[in-house]
Scaffold this active site. Structure first.
Site, PDB file in Angstrom:
ATOM      1  N   ARG A 197      96.809  46.752  -1.460  1.00  0.00           N
ATOM      2  CA  ARG A 197      95.892  46.089  -2.394  1.00  0.00           C
ATOM      3  C   ARG A 197      95.529  46.974  -3.579  1.00  0.00           C
ATOM      4  O   ARG A 197      95.168  46.466  -4.639  1.00  0.00           O
ATOM      5  CB  ARG A 197      94.641  45.593  -1.659  1.00  0.00           C
ATOM      6  CG  ARG A 197      94.982  44.542  -0.609  1.00  0.00           C
ATOM      7  CD  ARG A 197      93.802  43.937   0.088  1.00  0.00           C
ATOM      8  NE  ARG A 197      92.887  44.915   0.649  1.00  0.00           N
ATOM      9  CZ  ARG A 197      91.686  44.625   1.128  1.00  0.00           C
ATOM     10  NH1 ARG A 197      91.259  43.375   1.124  1.00  0.00           N
ATOM     11  NH2 ARG A 197      90.918  45.565   1.629  1.00  0.00           N
TER      12      ARG A 197
ATOM     13  N   GLU B 255      91.851  55.893  13.607  1.00  0.00           N
ATOM     14  CA  GLU B 255      91.048  55.832  14.834  1.00  0.00           C
ATOM     15  C   GLU B 255      91.901  56.135  16.057  1.00  0.00           C
ATOM     16  O   GLU B 255      91.480  56.845  16.961  1.00  0.00           O
ATOM     17  CB  GLU B 255      90.406  54.446  14.949  1.00  0.00           C
ATOM     18  CG  GLU B 255      89.401  54.349  16.062  1.00  0.00           C
ATOM     19  CD  GLU B 255      88.704  53.004  16.079  1.00  0.00           C
ATOM     20  OE1 GLU B 255      87.961  52.766  17.040  1.00  0.00           O
ATOM     21  OE2 GLU B 255      88.899  52.201  15.154  1.00  0.00           O
TER      22      GLU B 255
END
Length: 176
Positions: free
Chosen positions: A64, A101
């Protein structure tokens, strides 16, 4: 109908719960991109912020960030340089990995994308934990560029990504 920039941004970003996985609130910018007035205002605001920086190239982060960085590059009369996920660029690349993560990810840019000493603005849509942003800044520097700033549409302040970019002028159009 004319709106101020914060209003355009707020109306143009929708929350998508549990995407891409449970517990994540995804910030979807596609409504903003679908609004020509809002999209143009965001591009203009980023470009205006850096108009005096003599930018040679605008590096956009996949995916994006490309959408915002390319028109900002045009507005600044600068080159566009894609920073992509590993394995997506055809010529010799430089790479930088960062922690996620669960595991790591890698971004790359062409090794010859920047002239030595080139002044580079890095642009992305959202600053979250700062891992991708840090990797992109490091890539630009390894390629011989000077980072003149890092601009994002939206900063998720509660994730503290800014803390990974203390050596860069960071500008967010909106912070939540």
């Amino acid at each position: 109908m004319s709106h101020d920039l914060p209003d355009l941004i707020a109306k143009g970003i929708r929350d998508i719960p549990d995407f891409p996985r449970p517990g994540v609130m995804f910030k979807d910018i596609t409504p903003l991109l679908a609004d020509p007035e809002g999209f143009a205002a965001v591009v203009a605001a980023i470009a205006e912020r850096h108009a005096g920086d003599r930018v040679d190239a605008v590096a956009g982060l996949e995916a994006r960030g490309f959408i915002l960085a390319a028109p900002v590059a045009l507005a600044l009369g600068a080159a566009f340089v894609p920073v992509r996920k590993a394995g997506k660029l055809p010529a010799r690349t430089l790479s930088a990995s960062y922690d996620l993560e669960y595991g790591t990810a890698t971004v790359e840019m062409h090794a010859d994308a920047l002239p030595a000493g080139g002044r580079v603005l890095v642009v992305d849509d959202v600053l979250a934990t700062g891992g991708t942003a840090r990797a992109a800044v490091d890539l630009v520097r390894r390629a011989g560029g000077n980072v003149v700033g890092f601009s994002v549409l939206l900063e998720l302040g509660f994730l503290k990504g800014r803390e990974k970019l203390t050596d860069v002028e960071l500008h967010a159009l909106s912070v939540v």
